[in-house]
Design a protein around this motif. Sequence first.
Motif, PDB file in Angstrom:
ATOM      1  N   ILE A 147     -15.861  25.331  52.909  1.00 56.90           N
ATOM      2  CA  ILE A 147     -14.999  24.159  52.736  1.00 56.90           C
ATOM      3  C   ILE A 147     -15.544  23.368  51.554  1.00 56.90           C
ATOM      4  O   ILE A 147     -16.751  23.130  51.467  1.00 56.90           O
ATOM      5  CB  ILE A 147     -15.026  23.243  53.985  1.00 56.90           C
ATOM      6  CG1 ILE A 147     -14.620  24.002  55.241  1.00 56.90           C
ATOM      7  CG2 ILE A 147     -14.140  22.019  53.777  1.00 56.90           C
ATOM      8  CD1 ILE A 147     -14.880  23.216  56.524  1.00 56.90           C
ATOM      9  N   GLU A 148     -14.647  22.950  50.666  1.00 58.77           N
ATOM     10  CA  GLU A 148     -15.031  22.078  49.558  1.00 58.77           C
ATOM     11  C   GLU A 148     -14.190  20.811  49.645  1.00 58.77           C
ATOM     12  O   GLU A 148     -12.973  20.883  49.803  1.00 58.77           O
ATOM     13  CB  GLU A 148     -14.761  22.762  48.221  1.00 58.77           C
ATOM     14  CG  GLU A 148     -15.544  24.032  47.989  1.00 58.77           C
ATOM     15  CD  GLU A 148     -15.129  24.723  46.714  1.00 58.77           C
ATOM     16  OE1 GLU A 148     -15.080  24.052  45.656  1.00 58.77           O
ATOM     17  OE2 GLU A 148     -14.829  25.938  46.780  1.00 58.77           O
ATOM     18  N   ASN A 202     -17.227  14.408  55.646  1.00 59.55           N
ATOM     19  CA  ASN A 202     -17.334  15.860  55.762  1.00 59.55           C
ATOM     20  C   ASN A 202     -17.505  16.334  57.195  1.00 59.55           C
ATOM     21  O   ASN A 202     -17.053  17.415  57.548  1.00 59.55           O
ATOM     22  CB  ASN A 202     -18.446  16.406  54.861  1.00 59.55           C
ATOM     23  CG  ASN A 202     -19.806  15.872  55.217  1.00 59.55           C
ATOM     24  OD1 ASN A 202     -19.942  14.841  55.869  1.00 59.55           O
ATOM     25  ND2 ASN A 202     -20.830  16.553  54.756  1.00 59.55           N
ATOM     26  N   SER A 203     -18.107  15.537  58.041  1.00 61.27           N
ATOM     27  CA  SER A 203     -18.279  15.901  59.447  1.00 61.27           C
ATOM     28  C   SER A 203     -16.918  15.982  60.152  1.00 61.27           C
ATOM     29  O   SER A 203     -16.635  16.947  60.858  1.00 61.27           O
ATOM     30  CB  SER A 203     -19.179  14.875  60.139  1.00 61.27           C
ATOM     31  OG  SER A 203     -19.287  15.171  61.504  1.00 61.27           O
ATOM     32  N   ALA A 204     -16.081  14.977  59.947  1.00 57.60           N
ATOM     33  CA  ALA A 204     -14.758  14.970  60.582  1.00 57.60           C
ATOM     34  C   ALA A 204     -13.895  16.111  60.060  1.00 57.60           C
ATOM     35  O   ALA A 204     -13.261  16.832  60.834  1.00 57.60           O
ATOM     36  CB  ALA A 204     -14.062  13.628  60.351  1.00 57.60           C
ATOM     37  N   VAL A 205     -13.866  16.298  58.744  1.00 55.89           N
ATOM     38  CA  VAL A 205     -13.050  17.369  58.158  1.00 55.89           C
ATOM     39  C   VAL A 205     -13.533  18.725  58.660  1.00 55.89           C
ATOM     40  O   VAL A 205     -12.730  19.574  59.053  1.00 55.89           O
ATOM     41  CB  VAL A 205     -13.066  17.309  56.615  1.00 55.89           C
ATOM     42  CG1 VAL A 205     -12.358  18.521  56.017  1.00 55.89           C
ATOM     43  CG2 VAL A 205     -12.409  16.020  56.124  1.00 55.89           C
ATOM     44  N   GLY A 206     -14.834  18.929  58.688  1.00 54.24           N
ATOM     45  CA  GLY A 206     -15.382  20.185  59.194  1.00 54.24           C
ATOM     46  C   GLY A 206     -15.020  20.411  60.647  1.00 54.24           C
ATOM     47  O   GLY A 206     -14.624  21.521  61.036  1.00 54.24           O
ATOM     48  N   GLU A 230     -12.580  11.867  42.377  1.00 55.57           N
ATOM     49  CA  GLU A 230     -11.466  11.110  41.784  1.00 55.57           C
ATOM     50  C   GLU A 230     -10.170  11.477  42.485  1.00 55.57           C
ATOM     51  O   GLU A 230     -10.033  12.559  43.046  1.00 55.57           O
ATOM     52  CB  GLU A 230     -11.368  11.374  40.278  1.00 55.57           C
ATOM     53  CG  GLU A 230     -11.164  12.828  39.919  1.00 55.57           C
ATOM     54  CD  GLU A 230     -11.222  13.060  38.415  1.00 55.57           C
ATOM     55  OE1 GLU A 230     -10.312  13.732  37.913  1.00 55.57           O
ATOM     56  OE2 GLU A 230     -12.168  12.567  37.769  1.00 55.57           O
ATOM     57  N   GLU A 231      -9.246  10.523  42.456  1.00 51.85           N
ATOM     58  CA  GLU A 231      -7.934  10.773  43.066  1.00 51.85           C
ATOM     59  C   GLU A 231      -7.114  11.676  42.163  1.00 51.85           C
ATOM     60  O   GLU A 231      -7.278  11.624  40.950  1.00 51.85           O
ATOM     61  CB  GLU A 231      -7.222   9.434  43.287  1.00 51.85           C
ATOM     62  CG  GLU A 231      -7.905   8.589  44.348  1.00 51.85           C
ATOM     63  CD  GLU A 231      -7.107   7.344  44.693  1.00 51.85           C
ATOM     64  OE1 GLU A 231      -5.907   7.492  45.020  1.00 51.85           O
ATOM     65  OE2 GLU A 231      -7.676   6.254  44.628  1.00 51.85           O
ATOM     66  N   PRO A 232      -6.233  12.456  42.690  1.00 53.74           N
ATOM     67  CA  PRO A 232      -5.916  12.662  44.098  1.00 53.74           C
ATOM     68  C   PRO A 232      -7.006  13.493  44.789  1.00 53.74           C
ATOM     69  O   PRO A 232      -7.561  14.413  44.198  1.00 53.74           O
ATOM     70  CB  PRO A 232      -4.598  13.434  44.059  1.00 53.74           C
ATOM     71  CG  PRO A 232      -4.594  14.146  42.749  1.00 53.74           C
ATOM     72  CD  PRO A 232      -5.384  13.283  41.807  1.00 53.74           C
ATOM     73  N   TYR A 233      -7.311  13.121  46.029  1.00 54.25           N
ATOM     74  CA  TYR A 233      -8.355  13.792  46.792  1.00 54.25           C
ATOM     75  C   TYR A 233      -7.821  15.077  47.413  1.00 54.25           C
ATOM     76  O   TYR A 233      -6.658  15.155  47.797  1.00 54.25           O
ATOM     77  CB  TYR A 233      -8.881  12.870  47.892  1.00 54.25           C
ATOM     78  CG  TYR A 233      -9.471  11.585  47.358  1.00 54.25           C
ATOM     79  CD1 TYR A 233     -10.455  11.609  46.377  1.00 54.25           C
ATOM     80  CD2 TYR A 233      -9.054  10.358  47.848  1.00 54.25           C
ATOM     81  CE1 TYR A 233     -11.003  10.430  45.886  1.00 54.25           C
ATOM     82  CE2 TYR A 233      -9.599   9.179  47.369  1.00 54.25           C
ATOM     83  CZ  TYR A 233     -10.573   9.224  46.385  1.00 54.25           C
ATOM     84  OH  TYR A 233     -11.109   8.069  45.899  1.00 54.25           O
ATOM     85  N   GLY A 234      -8.719  16.061  47.528  1.00 53.70           N
ATOM     86  CA  GLY A 234      -8.285  17.339  48.044  1.00 53.70           C
ATOM     87  C   GLY A 234      -9.335  18.057  48.858  1.00 53.70           C
ATOM     88  O   GLY A 234     -10.504  17.653  48.923  1.00 53.70           O
ATOM     89  N   LEU A 274      -4.240  19.148  58.881  1.00 55.82           N
ATOM     90  CA  LEU A 274      -5.149  18.367  58.034  1.00 55.82           C
ATOM     91  C   LEU A 274      -4.452  17.163  57.411  1.00 55.82           C
ATOM     92  O   LEU A 274      -5.024  16.060  57.393  1.00 55.82           O
ATOM     93  CB  LEU A 274      -5.762  19.263  56.955  1.00 55.82           C
ATOM     94  CG  LEU A 274      -6.874  20.175  57.465  1.00 55.82           C
ATOM     95  CD1 LEU A 274      -7.149  21.300  56.483  1.00 55.82           C
ATOM     96  CD2 LEU A 274      -8.146  19.373  57.735  1.00 55.82           C
ATOM     97  N   PHE A 275      -3.235  17.337  56.920  1.00 58.28           N
ATOM     98  CA  PHE A 275      -2.520  16.198  56.336  1.00 58.28           C
ATOM     99  C   PHE A 275      -2.219  15.128  57.393  1.00 58.28           C
ATOM    100  O   PHE A 275      -2.173  13.943  57.084  1.00 58.28           O
ATOM    101  CB  PHE A 275      -1.211  16.637  55.675  1.00 58.28           C
ATOM    102  CG  PHE A 275      -1.391  17.309  54.344  1.00 58.28           C
ATOM    103  CD1 PHE A 275      -2.172  16.747  53.346  1.00 58.28           C
ATOM    104  CD2 PHE A 275      -0.752  18.507  54.068  1.00 58.28           C
ATOM    105  CE1 PHE A 275      -2.334  17.362  52.107  1.00 58.28           C
ATOM    106  CE2 PHE A 275      -0.898  19.127  52.837  1.00 58.28           C
ATOM    107  CZ  PHE A 275      -1.690  18.565  51.856  1.00 58.28           C
ATOM    108  N   THR A 276      -2.013  15.551  58.625  1.00 63.76           N
ATOM    109  CA  THR A 276      -1.731  14.598  59.698  1.00 63.76           C
ATOM    110  C   THR A 276      -2.983  13.839  60.115  1.00 63.76           C
ATOM    111  O   THR A 276      -2.924  12.641  60.390  1.00 63.76           O
ATOM    112  CB  THR A 276      -1.130  15.328  60.920  1.00 63.76           C
ATOM    113  OG1 THR A 276       0.058  16.002  60.507  1.00 63.76           O
ATOM    114  CG2 THR A 276      -0.794  14.362  62.045  1.00 63.76           C
ATOM    115  N   LEU A 277      -4.108  14.522  60.136  1.00 66.82           N
ATOM    116  CA  LEU A 277      -5.331  13.920  60.663  1.00 66.82           C
ATOM    117  C   LEU A 277      -6.199  13.240  59.611  1.00 66.82           C
ATOM    118  O   LEU A 277      -6.928  12.298  59.935  1.00 66.82           O
ATOM    119  CB  LEU A 277      -6.154  14.996  61.385  1.00 66.82           C
ATOM    120  CG  LEU A 277      -5.467  15.627  62.603  1.00 66.82           C
ATOM    121  CD1 LEU A 277      -6.291  16.791  63.135  1.00 66.82           C
ATOM    122  CD2 LEU A 277      -5.216  14.596  63.687  1.00 66.82           C
ATOM    123  N   VAL A 278      -6.130  13.696  58.374  1.00 69.62           N
ATOM    124  CA  VAL A 278      -6.984  13.140  57.312  1.00 69.62           C
ATOM    125  C   VAL A 278      -6.124  12.222  56.444  1.00 69.62           C
ATOM    126  O   VAL A 278      -5.220  12.672  55.748  1.00 69.62           O
ATOM    127  CB  VAL A 278      -7.639  14.256  56.469  1.00 69.62           C
ATOM    128  CG1 VAL A 278      -8.526  13.644  55.389  1.00 69.62           C
ATOM    129  CG2 VAL A 278      -8.441  15.200  57.358  1.00 69.62           C
TER     130      VAL A 278
END
Length: 157
Positions: free
Chosen positions: A60-61, A41-45, A66-70, A95-99
């Motif tokens: 942010i949530e 959560n720190s990186a995503v934030g 469970e997969e798929p993660y979002g 976000l898709f590139t970095l996470v």
Amino acid sequence: MQNLKMYLFASLTILLLLSGCNTKETNKDIFQYKDSYVGDNSAVGNIVYKLPGAQQLSGIELKTKEEPYGIILNYGWEKSENQYKELVIYNTTFLFTLVKNVDWITVKSERKEYTVTKEDLQKWYGKDFSNIQTAKELRNLVQQNLSNEHKVSEFLD
């Protein structure tokens, strides 16, 4: 008068976004989170707060049980629909590139809600953007595709 100020501010913000006026330091900072995970959560934030629209972000949530993660991004967005669509494309691409393990992202506001999957966005670009290594390269890819308003609307609608 307030509406005029908001319009000028919004126009300037989009202009800066499209012209790619981010400093190299900021670009380097955001790519330090490359290969992060949804559960961090720190990186995503930190990523989200470096992206356009951070001032309007209300929450942010992270969906990691469970997969798929979002990821769900909640905005108090008052600007135009076109600016909102550009924000959705720009921010989900970063976000898709970095996470590494995020499969879908929902962007919500009072205006509209969009859910974008990594697979659909890569098809839209015609490129696997997860291998991009610099913010400049990624920004160029996004800007080339945002220039076609019809293409953007077709993807999101």
